[in-house]
Write a protein that holds these residues in place. Structure first.
Motif, PDB file in Angstrom:
ATOM      1  N   THR A 105       4.628  -7.154   7.144  1.00 40.87           N
ATOM      2  CA  THR A 105       6.082  -7.080   7.012  1.00 40.87           C
ATOM      3  C   THR A 105       6.683  -6.514   8.291  1.00 40.87           C
ATOM      4  OG1 THR A 105       6.186  -4.804   6.188  1.00 40.87           O
ATOM      5  CG2 THR A 105       5.779  -6.546   4.561  1.00 40.87           C
ATOM      6  N   ASN A 127      15.129  -2.962   1.372  1.00 38.03           N
ATOM      7  CA  ASN A 127      15.338  -4.044   0.407  1.00 38.03           C
ATOM      8  C   ASN A 127      14.861  -5.381   0.960  1.00 38.03           C
ATOM      9  OD1 ASN A 127      16.499  -2.020  -1.059  1.00 38.03           O
ATOM     10  ND2 ASN A 127      18.593  -2.772  -0.918  1.00 38.03           N
ATOM     11  N   ALA A 130      11.205  -5.490   0.464  1.00 43.69           N
ATOM     12  CA  ALA A 130      10.926  -5.784  -0.949  1.00 43.69           C
ATOM     13  C   ALA A 130      11.087  -7.274  -1.236  1.00 43.69           C
ATOM     14  CB  ALA A 130      11.843  -4.955  -1.848  1.00 43.69           C
ATOM     15  N   GLU A 131      12.144  -7.861  -0.711  1.00 41.96           N
ATOM     16  CA  GLU A 131      12.389  -9.283  -0.962  1.00 41.96           C
ATOM     17  C   GLU A 131      11.296 -10.162  -0.367  1.00 41.96           C
ATOM     18  OE1 GLU A 131      16.234 -10.502   0.318  1.00 41.96           O
ATOM     19  OE2 GLU A 131      17.295  -9.067  -0.942  1.00 41.96           O
ATOM     20  N   VAL A 133       8.235  -9.407   0.471  1.00 44.92           N
ATOM     21  CA  VAL A 133       6.947  -9.194  -0.189  1.00 44.92           C
ATOM     22  C   VAL A 133       6.910  -9.924  -1.529  1.00 44.92           C
ATOM     23  CG1 VAL A 133       5.458  -7.448  -1.266  1.00 44.92           C
ATOM     24  CG2 VAL A 133       6.415  -7.048   1.012  1.00 44.92           C
ATOM     25  N   VAL A 134       7.973  -9.816  -2.309  1.00 45.88           N
ATOM     26  CA  VAL A 134       8.032 -10.546  -3.577  1.00 45.88           C
ATOM     27  C   VAL A 134       7.925 -12.049  -3.323  1.00 45.88           C
ATOM     28  CG1 VAL A 134       9.499 -11.154  -5.547  1.00 45.88           C
ATOM     29  CG2 VAL A 134       9.319  -8.769  -4.823  1.00 45.88           C
ATOM     30  N   ASN A 135       8.670 -12.542  -2.340  1.00 40.35           N
ATOM     31  CA  ASN A 135       8.622 -13.971  -2.025  1.00 40.35           C
ATOM     32  C   ASN A 135       7.194 -14.435  -1.751  1.00 40.35           C
ATOM     33  OD1 ASN A 135      11.386 -14.143  -2.216  1.00 40.35           O
ATOM     34  ND2 ASN A 135      11.766 -14.243  -0.018  1.00 40.35           N
ATOM     35  N   VAL A 158       7.675  -1.594  -0.165  1.00 42.56           N
ATOM     36  CA  VAL A 158       6.540  -2.308  -0.748  1.00 42.56           C
ATOM     37  C   VAL A 158       6.281  -1.835  -2.178  1.00 42.56           C
ATOM     38  CG1 VAL A 158       4.102  -2.873  -0.499  1.00 42.56           C
ATOM     39  CG2 VAL A 158       5.533  -2.696   1.531  1.00 42.56           C
ATOM     40  N   SER A 160       8.497  -0.844  -4.250  1.00 42.22           N
ATOM     41  CA  SER A 160       9.539  -1.513  -5.039  1.00 42.22           C
ATOM     42  C   SER A 160       9.151  -2.964  -5.325  1.00 42.22           C
ATOM     43  CB  SER A 160      10.873  -1.469  -4.293  1.00 42.22           C
ATOM     44  OG  SER A 160      11.323  -0.143  -4.124  1.00 42.22           O
ATOM     45  N   ALA A 161       8.668  -3.659  -4.293  1.00 40.20           N
ATOM     46  CA  ALA A 161       8.305  -5.066  -4.446  1.00 40.20           C
ATOM     47  C   ALA A 161       7.178  -5.248  -5.452  1.00 40.20           C
ATOM     48  CB  ALA A 161       7.898  -5.638  -3.089  1.00 40.20           C
ATOM     49  N   HIS A 164       8.205  -4.570  -8.921  1.00 36.84           N
ATOM     50  CA  HIS A 164       9.053  -5.686  -9.373  1.00 36.84           C
ATOM     51  C   HIS A 164       8.190  -6.874  -9.809  1.00 36.84           C
ATOM     52  CE1 HIS A 164      13.091  -7.091  -9.780  1.00 36.84           C
ATOM     53  NE2 HIS A 164      13.026  -8.011  -8.832  1.00 36.84           N
ATOM     54  N   TYR A 359      13.582  -1.289  -9.446  1.00 40.00           N
ATOM     55  CA  TYR A 359      12.848  -2.534  -9.200  1.00 40.00           C
ATOM     56  C   TYR A 359      11.733  -2.719 -10.227  1.00 40.00           C
ATOM     57  CZ  TYR A 359      14.810  -4.063  -4.687  1.00 40.00           C
ATOM     58  OH  TYR A 359      15.622  -4.565  -3.696  1.00 40.00           O
TER      59      TYR A 359
END
Length: 733
Positions: A105, A127, A130-131, A133-135, A158, A160-161, A164, A359
């Motif tokens: 990241t 944020n 987080a986005e 990593v989720v993706n 991370v 948070s991701a 989530h 998250y």
């Protein structure tokens, strides 16, 4: 010896049902493993390579654990050595029957971004991490992660991701997402070269010879610190003041700055050794149960044995919902808050922890942290110092020697001091804290006799970050642990004049002015009547002798005896207005000025660096751009600082002049509406200096984590009851 991971118990396997993944990814896995073996060279431990494309295909087809190694960008000192840890982790994942992947990241360095436009992107980067990593996890269908935890916003971004993803997977009826975190080793702070130290001492003597004793003393104090990026800023401020007084030339200033900078960081990088956001995150994530103790506090990148221990523990976690990331986090949230408090952690973590919980699907806010913090007093068990050889690198040395066990030791000492901890919460060892602490060897802080950092006997009965309220705002935070008791006494229950700035740039320029206090006196920014009223309240013992003094004489006496108190208000720094940058630099300029630090507190709707200490009050809500009371303050206003009670109040000046503490703000808001509109217009124009796609719009406020509204709206779980403990345990909250 390697063990075997179980296959993922999940009806969903995109690699089984879609051949494209099995066509695309085996070469990525093989390339990762080939590079890993090359990186380790003769140090490689394990059987002969057997990662054929066919073998990788079969593991993908059969739903073997797909474990992604998440690193950080190599333009951050914490991630310089990621390549080595990634190599060791990839090989062990394969040896254990898993399928290793890796990606990195972006990781912003807050030190590099200080006092420039980059700081407006710092919080947003959490944020953004987080986005992304989720993706990546959702797109490539990873089951778990080995996270090389860095500094600043990356760790909780991370967390948070992954929380989530875990919550979404459970909602869809899929296997829980598991992870273990490996914090980067601690960077050894630099030392001032002997020849440079002599030259700086000569500057101090030169300052004394020109009557600038304040600069001489401030320079010598700064020289006492371990050399780190944060202390470079302190040097910058003192040397700038010396230059403006003609004590040294511009060329000398820049030469000293260069020689200090290049002596600061060890070549292997790591997380800076001060107890800032990077190391506060280390402690907090460990307190959340997400860090294996073999990887928690190291002085160099982890060896193969340490990496193996962390990755082998995943075998006990896979497919067990109690060991999903969001569940481990929620089950440990009280532990983490109390460890954060006892270790004097960063105010930033108050916001980041709220974000991670949201998250993860749990209703949570700053007020939940405040309630947990106040359920039981948390003592100060962390004797950290940058001037006495007790930085986090020293703590890591104590842990690596086997004398103590890092956060396990702090957890133990909290229990010994009567603080309730959730012993049956799950952790990434595949066991609970109770099981981890059953091994007594190296557990007590008393085993460190020389310069201990973690203590068994508290320095004082309170610590941590306190939440403040008042009649012109809803919430703010102050790091009580960053204020020694004498300093807390110096500001508590005192009246303070507002010195108002609309932005950090103006504040920095003013605070670097060596004649700031003289300018304030000359321009009569604080009325004579209010000055006398402050004398009566803040220094009643001086009233009889000073009551007949003229303005200049009274002002000088109040400065000299520290009866004068000033609240430097830096407004327009909130998340919506400007990305919520850190007010580290203005606070550092104050702390590096022996006169100002006895007089000044800073109040802002922005944030502070984790290394900030002193009377720093931030995260004020509502922020100025949202019409918060901070928007309406003016230079010369009076505030009442009631820090131990957790309050800051706007004072009615007329009543104060008559010896009364009357708190009233509504009439001020009404009378200053035209001023507020002018300021709002400037704030809206200024906001456009931040890239539109990266502004924190449609987000919650600082008390609610600064997360996208959709994340907060879907956080419905109760962390007190909606958690799973390992089999045979029960929730007892």
């Amino acid at each position: 010896m390697a063990l075997r991971y179980p296959n993922i118990d999940n009806p969903v396997n995109p690699y089984r049902d879609n051949v494209q993944g099995k066509a695309n990814e085996p070469i990525c896995v093989a390339g990762l493993l080939d590079r890993a073996k090359q990186v380790l060279g003769p140090a490689y431990e394990g059987p002969a390579p057997d990662w054929t494309l066919e073998a990788i295909y079969d593991r993908l087809e059969n739903n073997a654990p797909r474990i992604v190694i998440i690193g950080g960008s190599a333009d951050h000192p914490a991630h310089i050595m990621d390549y080595l840890t990634t190599a060791r982790a990839a090989l062990r994942i394969w040896q254990n029957g898993g399928v290793p992947f890796s990606f990195s990241t972006p990781v912003m360095c807050d030190g590099t971004a200080q006092s420039n436009q980059g700081m407006s992107y710092s919080l947003q980067s959490r944020n953004a991490v987080a986005e992304v990593v989720v993706n990546q996890i959702e797109a490539h269908s990873y089951h778990g992660a080995f996270v090389i935890q860095g500094c600043d916003k990356q760790p909780l971004g991370v967390v948070s991701a992954l929380a989530h993803v875990d919550r979404i997977r459970r909602l869809r009826g899929e296997a829980p997402f598991f992870a273990t975190f490996a914090p980067a080793h601690v960077l050894k702070g630099g030392t001032i070269p002997p020849d440079l130290r002599r030259e700086l001492e000569n500057v101090a003597k030169r300052a004394e010879g020109q009557g600038a004793d304040d600069i001489a003393q401030d320079l010598r104090e700064t020289m006492a610190y371990i050399l780190q990026c944060s202390s470079n800023t302190a040097f910058q401020g003192v040397l700038q003041r010396a230059r403006e007084r003609g004590i040294l030339t511009k060329e000398e200033h820049k030469d000293y700055e260069k020689r200090l900078a290049v002596a600061t960081c060890d070549g292997k990088g790591g997380i800076c050794a001060f107890n800032g956001t990077g190391n506060s995150s280390r402690h907090l994530v460990a307190g959340l149960g997400l860090v294996h103790p073999a990887l928690e506090l190291l002085t160099e990148p982890p060896d193969q044995e340490a990496v193996n221990r962390a990755l082998d523990s995943l075998a006990a976690m896979i497919n067990d919902p109690a060991f999903g990331v969001s569940n481990i986090m929620a089950a440990n949230v009280r532990n983490a808050i109390r460890i954060h408090s006892a270790s004097g952690g960063s105010t930033n973590l108050m916001m980041h922890l709220v974000a991670a919980m949201l998250y993860g699907g749990y209703r949570f806010s700053l007020w939940d942290i405040d309630r947990i913090h106040k359920e039981h007093p948390v003592p100060d068990l962390f004797d950290y110092s940058l001037t006495e050889g007790r930085d986090i690198f020293a703590l890591a040395l104590q842990c690596c020697s086997g004398k103590i066990r890092g956060m396990e030791t702090l957890f133990h000492e909290l229990l010994e001091n009567g603080v309730p901890m959730d012993l049956d919460a799950p952790t990434v060892t595949g066991t609970t804290w109770r099981e981890r602490l059953a091994r007594r060897e190296g557990l007590s802080a008393e085993r460190v006799a020389d310069n201990p950092i973690i203590l068994s006997e508290p320095r004082r009965p309170f610590s941590g970050v306190d939440v403040l309220t008042g009649n012109f705002f809803e919430s703010a935070v102050v790091k009580i642990s960053g204020m020694p008791t004498p300093q807390l006494d110096e500001f508590d229950k005192k009246a303070a004049f507002v010195l108002y700035y609309e932005n950090e740039e103006d504040a920095n320029r003013s605070l670097l002015d060596p004649d700031l206090l003289e300018h304030l006196k000359r321009k009569r920014h604080f009325s004579h009547q209010n000055l006398r009223a402050m004398l009566r309240h803040n220094g009643p013992e001086h009233v009889e002798r000073w009551k007949d003094m003229d303005y200049d004489e009274l002002y000088d006496h109040m400065v000299k005896t520290h009866v004068l108190k000033i609240a430097v208000v830096i407004s327009g720094q909130g998340p919506a207005a400007f990305g919520m940058p850190e007010m580290f630099t203005p606070m550092q300029h104050i702390n590096a000025n022996r006169t100002l630090r006895r007089l000044v507190t800073v109040i802002s709707d922005g944030r502070y660096s984790g290394v900030t200490y002193g009377a720093a009050i931030g995260h004020m809500t509502p922020e100025a751009l949202q019409g918060g009371g901070i928007l309406y303050l003016k230079t010369g206003d009076l505030l009442y600082l009631d820090l131990r009670r957790g309050e800051i109040q706007f004072l009615d000046a007329s009543a104060f002049q008559n010896g009364q503490l009357r708190f009233e703000f509504d009439s001020v808001r009404t009378a200053r509406q035209p001023l507020a509109e002018q300021r709002l217009s400037r704030l809206r124009r200024r906001k456009r200096r931040v890239a539109a796609g990266n502004r924190l719009v449609a987000h919650t406020d600082a008390a609610h984590g600064v997360v996208p509204l959709a994340v907060a709206e879907e956080a419905e779980l109760d962390y007190r009851s909606d958690v799973l403990l390992p089999k045979g345990k029960r929730v007892a909250r």
